[in-house]
Design a protein around this motif. Structure first.
Motif, short mmCIF file in Angstrom:
data_model
loop_
_atom_site.label_atom_id
_atom_site.label_comp_id
_atom_site.label_asym_id
_atom_site.label_seq_id
_atom_site.Cartn_x
_atom_site.Cartn_y
_atom_site.Cartn_z
N VAL A 1 -6.41 2.92 -0.49
CA VAL A 1 -6.02 4.31 -0.66
C VAL A 1 -6.75 4.87 -1.88
CG1 VAL A 1 -4.13 5.90 -1.18
CG2 VAL A 1 -3.76 4.00 0.40
N ASP A 2 -7.43 6.00 -1.68
CA ASP A 2 -8.08 6.72 -2.77
C ASP A 2 -7.14 7.86 -3.12
OD1 ASP A 2 -9.61 8.23 -4.46
OD2 ASP A 2 -11.33 8.38 -3.12
N HIS A 3 -6.52 7.78 -4.29
CA HIS A 3 -5.49 8.74 -4.66
C HIS A 3 -6.03 10.09 -5.10
CE1 HIS A 3 -2.26 5.91 -4.09
NE2 HIS A 3 -2.98 5.01 -4.74
N ARG A 4 -7.35 10.25 -5.12
CA ARG A 4 -7.91 11.59 -5.39
C ARG A 4 -7.62 12.45 -4.18
NH1 ARG A 4 -13.95 10.69 -6.27
NH2 ARG A 4 -13.54 9.15 -4.67
N LYS A 5 -7.23 13.66 -4.40
CA LYS A 5 -6.92 14.58 -3.31
C LYS A 5 -8.22 14.98 -2.61
CE LYS A 5 -2.63 14.47 -4.35
NZ LYS A 5 -1.76 13.58 -3.64
N SER A 6 -8.10 15.34 -1.33
CA SER A 6 -9.28 15.76 -0.58
C SER A 6 -9.83 17.05 -1.15
CB SER A 6 -8.94 15.93 0.90
OG SER A 6 -8.05 16.99 1.07
N THR A 7 -11.10 17.32 -0.95
CA THR A 7 -11.77 18.46 -1.56
C THR A 7 -11.27 19.79 -1.02
OG1 THR A 7 -13.56 18.27 0.05
CG2 THR A 7 -13.86 17.19 -2.11
N ASP A 8 -10.73 19.82 0.21
CA ASP A 8 -10.28 21.10 0.75
C ASP A 8 -8.95 21.55 0.16
OD1 ASP A 8 -9.48 19.56 3.94
OD2 ASP A 8 -8.29 19.65 2.13
N GLN A 9 -8.31 20.73 -0.68
CA GLN A 9 -7.05 21.12 -1.31
C GLN A 9 -7.25 21.58 -2.75
OE1 GLN A 9 -4.28 17.92 -0.94
NE2 GLN A 9 -3.93 18.30 1.21
N MET B 1 0.85 -1.17 0.00
CA MET B 1 0.00 0.00 0.00
C MET B 1 0.90 1.24 0.00
SD MET B 1 -2.86 1.12 2.82
CE MET B 1 -3.93 -0.20 2.34
N HIS B 2 0.67 2.12 -0.97
CA HIS B 2 1.44 3.35 -1.08
C HIS B 2 0.47 4.54 -1.11
CE1 HIS B 2 5.23 1.35 -1.84
NE2 HIS B 2 4.57 0.51 -2.60
N ALA B 3 0.86 5.62 -0.48
CA ALA B 3 0.01 6.81 -0.44
C ALA B 3 0.88 8.05 -0.39
CB ALA B 3 -0.90 6.77 0.78
N SER B 4 0.24 9.19 -0.62
CA SER B 4 0.89 10.49 -0.54
C SER B 4 0.04 11.40 0.34
CB SER B 4 1.00 11.13 -1.92
OG SER B 4 1.76 10.32 -2.78
N LYS B 5 0.66 12.44 0.84
CA LYS B 5 -0.08 13.43 1.61
C LYS B 5 -1.23 13.96 0.76
CE LYS B 5 0.48 17.83 3.94
NZ LYS B 5 1.39 18.90 4.31
N GLY B 6 -2.43 14.02 1.36
CA GLY B 6 -3.60 14.51 0.66
C GLY B 6 -4.49 13.40 0.11
N ASP B 7 -3.95 12.18 -0.03
CA ASP B 7 -4.78 11.06 -0.44
C ASP B 7 -5.79 10.75 0.67
OD1 ASP B 7 -3.34 10.78 -2.77
OD2 ASP B 7 -2.17 9.06 -2.08
N ARG B 8 -6.80 9.98 0.31
CA ARG B 8 -7.78 9.56 1.31
C ARG B 8 -7.62 8.07 1.57
NH1 ARG B 8 -13.36 11.72 -0.84
NH2 ARG B 8 -12.56 10.73 -2.71
N LEU B 9 -7.82 7.67 2.81
CA LEU B 9 -7.78 6.27 3.20
C LEU B 9 -9.21 5.85 3.51
CD1 LEU B 9 -5.93 3.84 3.88
CD2 LEU B 9 -5.94 4.66 6.24
N VAL B 10 -9.68 4.81 2.83
CA VAL B 10 -11.04 4.31 3.01
C VAL B 10 -10.96 2.98 3.75
CG1 VAL B 10 -13.17 3.62 1.87
CG2 VAL B 10 -11.74 5.42 0.86
N VAL B 11 -11.54 2.94 4.95
CA VAL B 11 -11.60 1.72 5.73
C VAL B 11 -13.01 1.18 5.59
CG1 VAL B 11 -11.28 0.66 7.99
CG2 VAL B 11 -9.89 2.65 7.34
#
Length: 66
Positions: free
Chosen positions: A57-65, A1-11
Motif C-alpha cells: 500500500v502506497d499511503h500517498r493519496k492519488s493525484t486526482d485528489q 495490510m492496512h489502507a484508506s480510501k485514496g491510497d494506492r495499491l502497488v502490485v
C-alpha cells in the motif's frame, strides 16, 4: 495490510519485464482498513481485490485528489 480510501495499491510484477500494476483504493471493505479493497485502475475499471504478498500500500493519496 492496512489502507484508506485514496491510497494506492502497488502490485509488483512477478516476472522479468512485467511492470508494476498501480490502482487506487476507492473503498475499504474489511474491518479497520484491512482487505478486501474496491480498487479502480487508470482506465476506470473497478474490481474487488484481496492483495497477496507481492502487493504494498502506497499511503500517498492519488493525484486526482490533490
Amino acid at each position: 495490510m492496512h489502507a484508506s480510501k485514496g491510497d494506492r495499491l502497488v502490485v509488483h510484477g512477478r516476472v522479468v519485464g512485467k511492470q508494476d500494476h498501480v490502482v487506487e483504493i476507492v473503498e475499504v471493505l474489511g474491518p479497520n482498513g484491512t482487505p478486501p479493497f474496491r480498487v479502480r485502475s487508470e482506465n476506470g475499471h473497478e474490481t474487488i481485490m484481496s492483495p497477496g504478498p507481492d502487493s504494498v500500500v502506497d499511503h500517498r493519496k492519488s493525484t486526482d485528489q490533490v
